[in-house]
Write an enzyme that holds these catalytic residues in place. Structure first.
Site: not given
Ligand SMILES: [Zn+2]
Length: 797
Positions: A490-491, A494, A497
């Site tokens: 998940h991290e 980010h 991104h």
């Molecule tokens: Zn998040």
């Protein structure tokens, strides 16, 4: 390419109310480290690396001033001086694209200190650094306030946006960034007359104060006289003299009474906190109206995927309706378990679902983290990520040795993110390991945004990923539970991104995008983390090298669907509550009455008198009117997964499109346009709702495939069915294995393993207390082994 993570030592979200100039002060994306990182550096990269070494980056993040705490003062003064020059420059520049460029540079010079300081003030192990960073945040904050009310500065931007011909000549990204800067300006009321402007400034200050006071109040414990607690549960609470201190909901406590007491005491209304919340909500409403919006929600939702409160409510209502039947089934199942374990008091209450659903998951799926951890060493997981990014996006992660003083703790690792043809894209600092006084949440921090500089160079993005992983020990590498592995993915979503964004302006770099879009790249990574084809690439037993068996991955995925409708329904309720609180004012009744009504309408379990959960709802501060964002981001991520990656999670063309249409733009493009570009159609609210609900469907196909693909012969299938039929007659609840042992051990011999044995058609069956099943064919002497995954299905290995 290989990443080695030796560790000798060590999913949402908050957006600070830094109004004006859009300075994303404290913008933290919620969500989640290694000792020595050996790496192979690609040829083109060595030069860059050595260049930096040559110039001797000695301070934190390579900022030369920050080799000592005093450096923050130097850095902040430098930033403030530069700001003043830029303010003069922008005011003297005729309106045009140059105006936006200088605004962005102005914002960059402040953000580079403020964002870095924002991180250091909470994460640096040395108090002197933390304090110096805190001070830097304050002084930059003061500067921002000053700039927000600088009329001349405002007018330079206003001259540009008021000139339709000029605006039309701007490229879409420049135009959007100009509008975003203006949007941030206007919340300070700078466009209003003097009297109103003063009111806006006062309201902003009041909101800031109320927000931090309310936030503090959400965590404060409640106390109760010890004698008022039933004697049998007193020892579960911290005692202080005559009082018991209750500091949380104790949602995981096995004793129903402990959870009930904690719920009622922790949520007992506090008059001061209630007043703070009411004032916060009404001040937000006043401010929104003052600057021209019908409600706070209307303002907050501008520029998001949802765009309006009406769309958010439509989304929540439709989702709630579609979920309700499944939620009721979940509640029934939980009620059934509660009735078996606590027949005297079997009514389902709001303090029950988290505990009982965890119990059902564990009983049915045998997903004990200890079984999985050996397959998820940190090194293996990082290799998996690197491999995935490589195949999907042509990007590799290389460990780089930080220069002395560049990192705040010796176990922080620095990753260079390198594209196969474009070269270095940016840096990720991995602060992965537990440390005293480190914040507990998993987080992504933007330290420096990417932007195209005036000289044509690209300012590379720099981010930190913070997790709280255990340190490795002498004999053991750092092993992740499945939950930690998913958080890591998940991290990293980010971080990628941030790394893959190539926005012209840092104001919209990477994760600086609308809240309901910000979690899309990270949640999308969770789908990869749960896909066997991806997991298979990296999950190896750290000792034996054995791959994680496919059925263990399926079991994990299916276990997450247990009571998932009820969990989602709870999120819908919270999101709806947040919308109503930030909707039309004055509110139609007290916040507690609204909570009760909304809970009945959107959740289904009864409101408990004399409780006020809203006073513990800390996300009302950072996510005011945007709590729905997580659900909406999940819907988009799910659609992107289904449409673009589910068929082939390593599809390079889909990966490239993902970068081109979504990641590259950060917040520089309207989010729905990015979604549309990726999906090649404009999704409707019904599409969002349907995809979220379909994700809850059990995937029996997987199990069937599973048993056939593993060379299960026909005899096994037949006997499994016989076993199922036989065992089903004996089973009524997911807890059968336990009950069975007690009730029926007289009829069936119990093995030393604790398993039950009984005969059925053609063979002998075993039921283990952990839910596992075995079958022994008496004719052939062959045996098989499986795990009960629901009341009616056994997953065979
Ligand atoms: Zn998040």
């Amino acid at each position: 390419m290989e990443l080695v993570w030796e560790s000798g030592s060590a999913r949402s979200p908050g957006e600070a109310a830094a109004a004006g100039l859009g300075l994303p002060l404290g913008r933290v994306i919620l969500v989640g480290r290694p000792e020595k990182c050996l790496s192979v550096i690609p040829p083109g990269h060595v030069l860059c690396f050595q260049w930096e070494l040559f110039f001797g980056f000695q301070g934190l993040f390579g900022v030369p001033e920050l080799s000592a705490p005093e450096g923050f003062r130097v850095a902040q003064e430098k930033a403030l001086r530069k700001t003043e020059q830029l303010v003069q420059r922008v005011c003297a520049t005729p309106p045009g694209p140059q105006t936006v460029l200088i605004f962005d540079e102005l914002s960059d010079s402040l953000c580079r200190v403020a964002d870095l300081a924002d991180f250091v003030k909470i994460a640096h192990p040395e108090a002197a650094f933390r304090e110096a960073a805190e001070e830097a945040c304050r002084s930059i904050g003061t500067m921002v306030e000053k700039l927000n009310t600088n009329v001349e500065l405002y007018q330079s931007l206003q001259r540009l946006l008021a000139d339709k011909k000029l605006v039309d000549s701007l490229d879409p990204e420049t135009r959007r960034v100009a509008e975003l800067f203006m949007f941030d300006f206007e919340i300070s009321g700078i466009h209003l007359d003097r009297e109103k402007r003063k009111r806006a400034v006062d309201l902003n200050v009041k909101i800031l104060d109320l927000s931090s006071a309310f936030l503090m109040g959400t965590h404060l414990p409640n106390t109760i006289e010890k004698r008022l607690l039933p004697e049998g549960i007193r020892h579960h609470f911290e005692l202080a003299g005559d009082h018991a201190v209750v500091d949380s909901l104790r949602a995981e406590a096995p004793d129903d009474l402990v959870r009930e007491a904690a719920y009622k005491i922790f949520l007992y209304p506090n008059a001061g906190q209630l007043k703070r919340l009411e004032e916060l909500l009404s001040s937000r409403d006043l401010l929104a109206k003052l600057v021209g919006y019908p409600t706070y929600s209307h303002r907050a939702l501008q520029g998001t995927i949802a765009q309006s409160p009406e769309t958010v409510m439509e989304f929540l209502e439709k989702l709630s309706d579609k979920l309700s039947e499944r939620t009721m089934k979940d509640f029934e199942m939980i009620r059934g378990v509660k009735m078996k374990l606590n027949p005297q008091n079997s009514e389902l209450m709001p303090w029950d679902p988290p505990y009982y659903s965890g119990l059902i998951r564990a009983e049915r799926f045998n997903i004990e983290p200890g079984l999985y951890c050996p397959f998820f060493s940190l090194g293996a997981c990082m290799e998996g990520l690197s491999l995935l990014f490589n195949r999907l996006l042509g990007v590799s992660l290389y460990g780089e040795q930080p220069v002395k003083g560049e990192v705040w703790s010796e176990d922080v690792r620095k990753l260079a993110v390198v594209h196969e043809s474009e070269g270095l894209l940016g840096y990720i600092y991995c602060d992965f390991f537990q440390r005293a006084d480190k914040p507990h949440q998993d987080c992504h921090f933007t330290i420096r945004g990417g932007r195209l500089k005036e000289d044509g160079d690209y300012q590379l993005p720099v981010v930190v990923l913070m997790l709280n992983l255990p340190h490795s020990s002498r004999n053991l590498p750092t092993l992740l539970t499945p939950g930690m592995m998913e958080n890591l993915f998940h991290e990293m979503g980010h971080a990628m991104h941030s790394m893959l964004g190539r926005t012209r302006y840092q104001h919209v770099t990477g994760t600086r995008c609308p809240t309901d879009f910000a979690e899309v790249p990270s949640i999308l990574m969770e789908y990869f983390a749960n896909d066997y084809r991806v997991v298979h690439q990296f999950a190896r037993h750290y000792q034996t090298g054995q791959s994680l068996p496919r059925n263990m991955v399926s079991r994990l995925c299916e276990s997450k669907k247990v009571c998932a409708a009820a969990d989602m329904q709870l999120q819908v309720f919270y999101a709806a509550l947040d919308q109503i609180y930030h909707g039309k004012h004055p509110l139609r009744s007290s916040t507690t009455d609204i909570l009760r009504d909304t809970q009945e309408r959107f959740y289904g379990l009864p409101y408990v008198p004399n409780t006020a959960w809203q006073l513990r709802f800390s996300h009302l501060v950072g996510y005011g009117a945007k709590y729905y964002s997580y659900l909406m981001s999940r819907a988009v991520a799910s659609m992107v997964w289904r449409e673009c990656f589910r068929q082939d999670p390593f599809n390079r063309a889909a990966g490239e499109r993902y970068r081109r249409e979504m990641l590259a733009h950060g917040g520089g493009r309207e989010p729905m346009l990015m979604v549309q570009g990726m999906l090649q159609k404009r999704p409707s609210i019904d599409d969002f709702v349907n995809t979220l609900v379909s994700d809850l469907d059990l995937d029996f196909e997987t199990f069937l495939m599973d048993s056939t693909s593993h060379e299960k012969s026909r005899w096994q299938r037949v006997h499994m069915q016989a076993l199922l039929d036989t065992s089903l007659k004996k089973e009524a609840s997911p807890f059968v294995p336990l009950k069975w042992r007690h009730k029926e051990s007289s009829e069936h011999s119990t093995l030393r393993t604790g398993a039950l044995r009984y005969d059925c058609e053609g063979g002998r069956c075993f039921a283990f207390p952990n839910g596992a099943r075995g079958f022994n064919d008496l004719q052939t002497g062959r045996s098989c082994y499986g795990v009960l995954i629901s009341g009616t299905h056994v997953l065979w290995e």
